[in-house]
Scaffold this motif. Structure first.
Motif, mmCIF file in Angstrom:
data_model
loop_
_atom_site.group_PDB
_atom_site.id
_atom_site.type_symbol
_atom_site.label_atom_id
_atom_site.label_comp_id
_atom_site.label_asym_id
_atom_site.label_seq_id
_atom_site.Cartn_x
_atom_site.Cartn_y
_atom_site.Cartn_z
ATOM 1 N N HIS A 28 0.929 -1.123 -0.017
ATOM 2 C CA HIS A 28 -0.059 -0.079 -0.029
ATOM 3 C C HIS A 28 0.931 1.301 -0.059
ATOM 4 O O HIS A 28 1.781 1.217 0.740
ATOM 5 N N HIS A 29 0.501 2.264 -0.619
ATOM 6 C CA HIS A 29 1.268 3.487 -0.740
ATOM 7 C C HIS A 29 1.634 4.204 0.781
ATOM 8 O O HIS A 29 2.566 4.618 1.064
ATOM 9 N N ARG A 30 0.232 3.875 1.373
ATOM 10 C CA ARG A 30 0.436 4.390 2.869
ATOM 11 C C ARG A 30 1.625 3.747 3.546
ATOM 12 O O ARG A 30 1.988 4.214 4.763
ATOM 13 N N CYS A 31 1.902 2.542 3.404
ATOM 14 C CA CYS A 31 2.656 1.649 4.153
ATOM 15 C C CYS A 31 4.121 1.881 3.410
ATOM 16 O O CYS A 31 5.119 1.749 4.386
ATOM 17 N N SER A 32 4.198 2.207 2.383
ATOM 18 C CA SER A 32 5.731 2.300 1.698
ATOM 19 C C SER A 32 5.791 2.887 0.653
ATOM 20 O O SER A 32 4.916 2.648 -0.650
#
Length: 233
Positions: free
Chosen positions: A64-68
């Motif tokens: 996920h973009h929010r994760c990495s």
């Protein structure tokens, strides 16, 4: 309207090549986040490609973009290891071969891991394991694979599936839905074309067998197989 983006950093493209990057952009729809482990949809939310590599192994994942953010991470030889047993997803398919229609048993996994030998050449360790266990390189979906007599498949009763290699249980009490016509063909022929290897997640779980994707995986050496005896109960 905002369109979700699969981001692949330039440093990742430089390591995996433009062709692999284009394939990831085109084919990645669903994924398991390599950072948090939760499922994701690259066609509905922003996602990133993450490459973790050592001198021995490399692992390519989607987060996920929010994760990495998309990035390439270099680690020491002992800091990256295989993630443990590989989940093999079974599927009953039919093949039109030069020797007639055949029942085929597909065992697919998703994880993208590359290992490196002493010369620095990369190879897929799971595929290499199955080749050492007497499965064979496949030529095409239309060619019946060579025999692999040490392997066996047991289908039924019901949706139960058992796959063994010698004395090793590759799958034990797995579940696979097989149409009655597939079971009848397998029972009549007494053998199935066993196909094992890596596919994209979308292809593993596609509602209908994506034969073009299977053929592409064979051409790239990601699928191996053999004709193996089957018992239908």
């Amino acid at each position: 309207m905002h369109r979700p983006v699969l981001t692949i950093a330039d440093e990742v493209v430089a390591r995996i090549g433009a062709q692999k990057a284009d394939e990831l952009r085109e084919r990645t729809r669903t994924f398991t986040c390599c950072e948090c482990g939760a499922p994701g949809r690259a066609d509905r939310e922003e996602a990133s490609v993450v490459l973790v590599a050592s001198s021995v192994l490399s692992r390519l994942g989607v987060a996920h973009h929010r994760c990495s953010a998309s990035r390439a991470v270099d680690v020491g030889p002992g800091e990256l290891s295989f993630s443990g047993p590989t989940d093999l997803v079974p599927r009953a398919i039919g093949l039109h071969t030069t020797s007639g229609d055949r029942a085929a048993q597909l065992l697919a996994y998703e994880e993208d891991v590359t290992a490196y030998d002493e010369s620095g050449a990369g190879y897929e360790p799971v595929v290499s394991h199955f080749l050492a266990a007497e499965l064979h390189r496949l030529v095409s979906l239309g060619r019946t694979p060579a025999a692999s007599p040490r392997w066996s498949v047991e289908a039924g009763p019901g949706d139960r599936l058992v796959v063994t290699s010698g004395r090793e249980a590759v799958l034990s009490d797995a579940t696979m839905y097989a149409p009655s016509v597939w079971l009848a063909m397998a029972a009549d022929q007494g053998a199935v074309a066993l196909i094992v290897g890596r596919l994209d997640r979308d292809d593993i779980y596609a509602p209908a067998p994506p034969m073009a994707a299977f053929a592409a995986a064979i051409r790239s050496g990601r699928l191996v197989g053999g004709m193996v005896p089957i018992t239908v109960r």
